[in-house]
Write an enzyme that holds these catalytic residues in place. Structure first.
Site, short mmCIF file in Angstrom:
data_model
loop_
_atom_site.label_atom_id
_atom_site.label_comp_id
_atom_site.label_asym_id
_atom_site.label_seq_id
_atom_site.Cartn_x
_atom_site.Cartn_y
_atom_site.Cartn_z
N GLY A 81 -8.72 1.99 13.11
CA GLY A 81 -7.96 2.91 12.27
C GLY A 81 -8.81 3.38 11.11
O GLY A 81 -9.02 2.65 10.15
N ALA A 96 -7.37 6.17 5.18
CA ALA A 96 -7.72 5.99 3.77
C ALA A 96 -8.21 4.58 3.49
O ALA A 96 -9.08 4.35 2.65
CB ALA A 96 -6.49 6.29 2.90
N LYS A 102 3.29 -9.15 -2.58
CA LYS A 102 2.98 -7.73 -2.37
C LYS A 102 4.28 -6.94 -2.16
O LYS A 102 4.43 -5.80 -2.63
CB LYS A 102 2.03 -7.57 -1.18
CG LYS A 102 1.39 -6.20 -1.15
CD LYS A 102 -0.09 -6.24 -0.80
CE LYS A 102 -0.76 -4.93 -1.18
NZ LYS A 102 -0.98 -4.04 -0.05
N ASN A 135 5.89 -3.34 -3.34
CA ASN A 135 6.07 -2.33 -2.29
C ASN A 135 7.53 -1.96 -2.07
O ASN A 135 7.86 -0.79 -1.88
CB ASN A 135 5.47 -2.83 -0.98
CG ASN A 135 3.98 -2.53 -0.90
OD1 ASN A 135 3.50 -1.56 -1.48
ND2 ASN A 135 3.24 -3.37 -0.20
N ASN A 171 7.61 1.84 -3.17
CA ASN A 171 7.47 2.72 -2.01
C ASN A 171 8.79 3.39 -1.68
O ASN A 171 8.88 4.61 -1.53
CB ASN A 171 6.95 1.93 -0.80
CG ASN A 171 5.44 1.88 -0.77
OD1 ASN A 171 4.78 2.85 -0.42
ND2 ASN A 171 4.88 0.74 -1.16
#
Lengths: 312, 312
Positions: free
Chosen positions: B12, B15, B189, B193, B197
């Protein structure tokens, strides 16, 4: 005094006050309308209501601004959004004498307590409206569907007035019902308003999009279940099957933009305080939290603030 | 085997994979990139990373499509979005031999368990990335800020590999740290998130707008508190003051569009399953519900579905 002689002042000539006022006027009651920006237009052009019940055009109509000298009526109908409630008592002061009935059409919780406190000599009755109508322009209302008014008294004095009020509205072609417990009636209405008004704004969606998406529908059910908890905590539990029935009815409705969505799209203030914050505050007093309702309320405050300040 | 001889396959090249792969390559490690739509472009133009650490342009680079014959590497870095995880095991199958280390850069919960189950002979290590970077176009990454990788082993075999992996990344100019408990690292995390998010998508807002609005910020805190409950229920409680510190850090951040918001704006699938549904499922097994997190997850599913189907 028989119902035929009743006179009404409609405080707020929007989609709701305009519709019910026009029905009462059509049946021959004396109706005085209080309008704000539309007053001049209505003086020149009257009041127009397009409706499946028959289109109405009343001209001339008795229109006042709140600052005008306004003759006394027997019944003052509160048809302002609750976002105006910081000035409601001041607006009512010149309209209410001892014995004047206050009929409150607003959505939310705790409005009637505040009215009774401010006007201890006046009967207070809630009229919970199940109405789908929009204001198209100054003095011009489109009635789309429904129209039932559920009458619930705030106290014993209000209770004595309920039959006369029901009679007046019923004779004007409005469906009416009587609901003995105001608290229960208010919570039952919140069971629909809290999920569907809020989600229609946050998700930018009408009721049909919400109902046909499995997750949005599950969220509506989650919110409704929290409202049911809140209602039960406040001593106004829902009957078995009530929320299931409400979802069924919503599924069968024609695609519908709840009033809060229309307010949002028109960049008007949202009725978050009385529809969300007050119920949350009432249950919090009893040690109960409704976390998903809290989450939606906070989202609405954020979106409302940004929507009206242009602040991104 | 010393760390200098390690070879890496980056599954992958977005970014995240593009950034770390370019750093490793810059330090002289052998790096093989697996790309999908960008493979041809990268073969012709290489890989470009703009970064405050110094701009890099690698040409030529070893680029493969997943269907190509790909030489074996010591470490396979999983840098795909979890929205691809239905095909992850199939993609890894030809890349993983007994002893191949799987280094998982993904966000969410339960990914490493699935990897260990599918590849019982391979050490699995999580690399939790605190990175702010965007893909600008094929083979072109903009690194904006941060970059720390927190290494946490899935099991004892993974643990033995952590120092070598840390050494490789650190020597490539990447900040590294070691986190002994994978479960705790994952939940920590999620504490960022899950609120930021999700809210960035639902409220169409960057972190700074959320933090400076009292209601949006209160909602972020509400969600974070629910995540803390979930973490504690799963046996990975946060240290005292952890969430307060996280809010402070977020307040001090430059305005930032979380990855889920970028995915949403680009109409890509959102990582809802591993970031929301899996944590909710894990706590539900223990009889715990996180109602506000549930509400956000449902909103995200609705918005994601509409966003990608053009269904309004």
């Amino acid at each position: 005094m028989t119902s035929q002689t009743l006179s009404f002042t409609i405080l707020g000539t929007g989609a709701l006050g305009g519709f019910y006022g026009a029905r009462l006027l059509h049946h021959g009651f004396q109706v005085r309308f209080i309008a704000h920006s539309d007053a001049d237009y209505m003086r020149q052009h009257g009041l127009r209501v397009d409706s499946p019940l028959g289109d109405l055009h009343h001209f001339p109509v008795d229109v006042y601004r709140a600052s005008d000298e306004i003759p006394q009526s027997d019944v003052v109908c509160v048809a302002l959004k609750t976002t105006q409630n910081h000035q409601l008592v001041d607006l009512l002061r010149p309209l209410v004498r001892p014995g004047t009935v206050i009929l409150n059409f607003q959505n939310g919780l705790t409005m009637e307590e505040a009215l009774s406190e401010a006007f201890p000599d006046s009967p207070v009755v809630a009229g919970l409206c199940f109405l789908c109508s929009n204001k198209l322009g100054p003095g011009h209302i489109a009635h789309l569907d429904y129209g039932l008014v559920s009458f619930a008294p705030q106290d014993a004095r209000g209770q004595a007035w309920v039959p006369r009020l029901m009679d007046a509205f019923a004779s004007s072609g409005v469906k009416v019902e009587r609901f003995p417990s105001l608290l229960k009636a208010r919570w039952r209405k919140l069971a629909w308003n809290i999920p569907f008004n809020g989600l229609s704004v946050v998700l930018d969606a009408n009721t049909d999009s919400i109902m046909r998406d499995p997750d949005a529908r599950a969220l509506a059910e989650q919110l409704m279940a929290e409202v049911a908890l809140g209602a039960a905590a406040c001593g106004a539990p829902f009957d078995a099957g009530f929320t299931a029935k409400l979802l069924e009815v919503t599924e069968a409705m024609t695609p519908y933009a709840p009033s809060m969505r229309l307010d949002y799209l028109a960049k008007r203030a949202l009725e978050i305080e009385f529809m969300y914050d007050r119920p949350l505050r009432e249950v919090a007093k009893l040690g109960v939290r409704l976390p998903a309702v809290e989450a939606i309320a906070r989202q609405l405050h954020f979106l409302d603030r940004r929507n009206r300040q242009g602040d991104t």
